[in-house]
Design a protein around this motif. Structure first.
Motif, PDB file in Angstrom:
ATOM      1  N   GLN A  14      46.398  47.693  32.411  1.00 57.43           N
ATOM      2  CA  GLN A  14      45.908  47.015  31.192  1.00 57.43           C
ATOM      3  C   GLN A  14      45.625  45.522  31.419  1.00 57.43           C
ATOM      4  OE1 GLN A  14      45.352  49.054  28.621  1.00 57.43           O
ATOM      5  NE2 GLN A  14      46.210  50.669  29.917  1.00 57.43           N
ATOM      6  N   VAL A  15      45.490  45.110  32.663  1.00 61.53           N
ATOM      7  CA  VAL A  15      45.337  43.678  32.980  1.00 61.53           C
ATOM      8  C   VAL A  15      44.093  43.090  32.322  1.00 61.53           C
ATOM      9  CG1 VAL A  15      43.968  44.022  35.096  1.00 61.53           C
ATOM     10  CG2 VAL A  15      45.463  42.024  34.909  1.00 61.53           C
ATOM     11  N   ASP A  16      44.193  41.833  31.931  1.00 64.83           N
ATOM     12  CA  ASP A  16      43.026  41.076  31.467  1.00 64.83           C
ATOM     13  C   ASP A  16      42.164  40.774  32.700  1.00 64.83           C
ATOM     14  OD1 ASP A  16      41.209  39.072  30.663  1.00 64.83           O
ATOM     15  OD2 ASP A  16      42.637  38.204  29.248  1.00 64.83           O
ATOM     16  N   PRO A  17      40.889  41.158  32.692  1.00 66.18           N
ATOM     17  CA  PRO A  17      40.032  40.881  33.853  1.00 66.18           C
ATOM     18  C   PRO A  17      40.020  39.405  34.269  1.00 66.18           C
ATOM     19  CG  PRO A  17      38.912  42.350  32.329  1.00 66.18           C
ATOM     20  CD  PRO A  17      40.168  41.916  31.644  1.00 66.18           C
ATOM     21  N   LYS A  50      37.282  45.753  41.286  1.00 67.20           N
ATOM     22  CA  LYS A  50      36.058  46.516  40.979  1.00 67.20           C
ATOM     23  C   LYS A  50      36.185  47.214  39.628  1.00 67.20           C
ATOM     24  CE  LYS A  50      35.903  48.717  45.036  1.00 67.20           C
ATOM     25  NZ  LYS A  50      35.435  49.622  46.110  1.00 67.20           N
ATOM     26  N   ARG A  51      37.372  47.730  39.339  1.00 66.46           N
ATOM     27  CA  ARG A  51      37.587  48.486  38.105  1.00 66.46           C
ATOM     28  C   ARG A  51      37.458  47.607  36.869  1.00 66.46           C
ATOM     29  NH1 ARG A  51      41.539  49.818  34.551  1.00 66.46           N
ATOM     30  NH2 ARG A  51      43.094  48.462  35.505  1.00 66.46           N
ATOM     31  N   VAL A  52      38.075  46.414  36.922  1.00 65.30           N
ATOM     32  CA  VAL A  52      38.111  45.587  35.700  1.00 65.30           C
ATOM     33  C   VAL A  52      37.016  44.519  35.641  1.00 65.30           C
ATOM     34  CG1 VAL A  52      40.581  45.997  35.402  1.00 65.30           C
ATOM     35  CG2 VAL A  52      39.842  43.909  36.548  1.00 65.30           C
ATOM     36  N   LEU A  68      52.857  40.174  40.919  1.00 67.08           N
ATOM     37  CA  LEU A  68      51.901  41.098  41.533  1.00 67.08           C
ATOM     38  C   LEU A  68      51.768  42.375  40.705  1.00 67.08           C
ATOM     39  CD1 LEU A  68      52.701  40.574  45.316  1.00 67.08           C
ATOM     40  CD2 LEU A  68      51.028  39.400  43.873  1.00 67.08           C
ATOM     41  N   GLN A  69      52.851  42.769  40.054  1.00 66.38           N
ATOM     42  CA  GLN A  69      52.761  43.929  39.150  1.00 66.38           C
ATOM     43  C   GLN A  69      51.828  43.625  37.977  1.00 66.38           C
ATOM     44  OE1 GLN A  69      56.986  44.842  38.346  1.00 66.38           O
ATOM     45  NE2 GLN A  69      56.704  46.758  39.452  1.00 66.38           N
ATOM     46  N   ALA A  70      51.914  42.392  37.455  1.00 64.64           N
ATOM     47  CA  ALA A  70      51.024  41.990  36.354  1.00 64.64           C
ATOM     48  C   ALA A  70      49.563  42.038  36.791  1.00 64.64           C
ATOM     49  CB  ALA A  70      51.388  40.583  35.876  1.00 64.64           C
TER      50      ALA A  70
END
Length: 247
Positions: A34-37, A170-172, A27-29
């Motif tokens: 910097q997560v990949d969308p 929404k952000r990514v 869940l942290q990932a």
């Protein structure tokens, strides 16, 4: 009064599992800045497609737990569960629709291409099987009213986790992702009220059968543990979706 009672007598049983919501690597990932969308999109696809298996029986479980509670003399809590069951009917249909919309969105700009029907017919994970089992075991067990604890933990998850997930999506992925997140969005809104109601019911239940506090607490903790493992499964499968199939 009920809030204080729940905090004092019930929460100690679930505190350690709730903490994993903040510490789970999966869940942290998912919520990493910097997560990949593609991971977020993939997670939402898996959450909805696999979630149908876990959500379709919910109204029946709650109703049957309510009926069993009434039979054993816990009339007030039982009748409230029966009423609540009606609010849960058909929610899996939103998940099916969201799966189809999310897959269409993915297929427009990502590879490998996905098949919504195949995703909806995936073999259930161990956690998914256990989720069905804990409900069935609770209904036929010595304390069917412990269904309230299951509801409390799972609906509270919508309150504490879903808003951050929606913001991240929404952000990514862009604002338009919300058009394919009807299930998550509705539950983030509705479950605030449901969680407050569950807290009142839980407080009343604990005061009526204080000797069953440990059983009720362990049921809630076990249900949340299973659901967190299910969410981990969704992240894991999303990671696999991001890798092109070997030639």
């Amino acid at each position: 009064m009920s809030k204080q009672f729940v905090e004092q007598h019930y929460v100690p049983h679930v505190a350690a599992v709730r903490e994993r919501l903040k510490t789970s690597p999966a869940l942290q990932a998912l919520l990493d800045p910097q997560v990949d969308p593609a991971l977020v999109e993939g997670f939402l696809i898996q959450l909805n497609s696999l979630g149908v298996y876990m959500t379709q029986p919910v109204d029946g479980w709650i109703r049957r737990a309510g009926e069993a509670s009434v039979k054993m003399g816990l009339k007030d809590v039982g009748e409230k569960l029966i009423t609540h069951a009606k609010h849960e009917e058909g929610h899996h249909l939103m998940m099916i629709e969201d799966t189809k919309n999310l897959v269409a969105r993915w297929n427009e700009h990502r590879t490998p291409k996905l098949d919504a029907e195949a995703l909806l017919n995936q073999v259930p994970t161990q956690a998914m099987v256990e989720y069905r089992k804990i409900h069935e075991d609770t209904i036929v067990g010595p304390m069917p009213a412990a269904q309230v604890a299951i509801e409390y933990e799972i609906e509270n998850l919508s309150v504490v986790f879903a808003p951050g997930l929606m913001e991240q999506a929404k952000r990514v992925c862009g604002e338009d992702i919300m058009e394919a997140m009807s299930f998550v969005k509705e539950h983030a809104e509705l479950d605030v009220g449901h969680t407050a109601l569950n807290e009142v019911m839980l407080g009343k239940l604990l005061s009526q059968v204080p000797e069953k506090t440990e059983v009720i607490g362990k049921t809630g903790a076990q249900a949340l543990d299973i659901y967190l493992r299910f969410m981990g499964d969704c992240v894991e499968r999303a990671q696999k979706m991001m890798k092109p199939a070997a030639a």
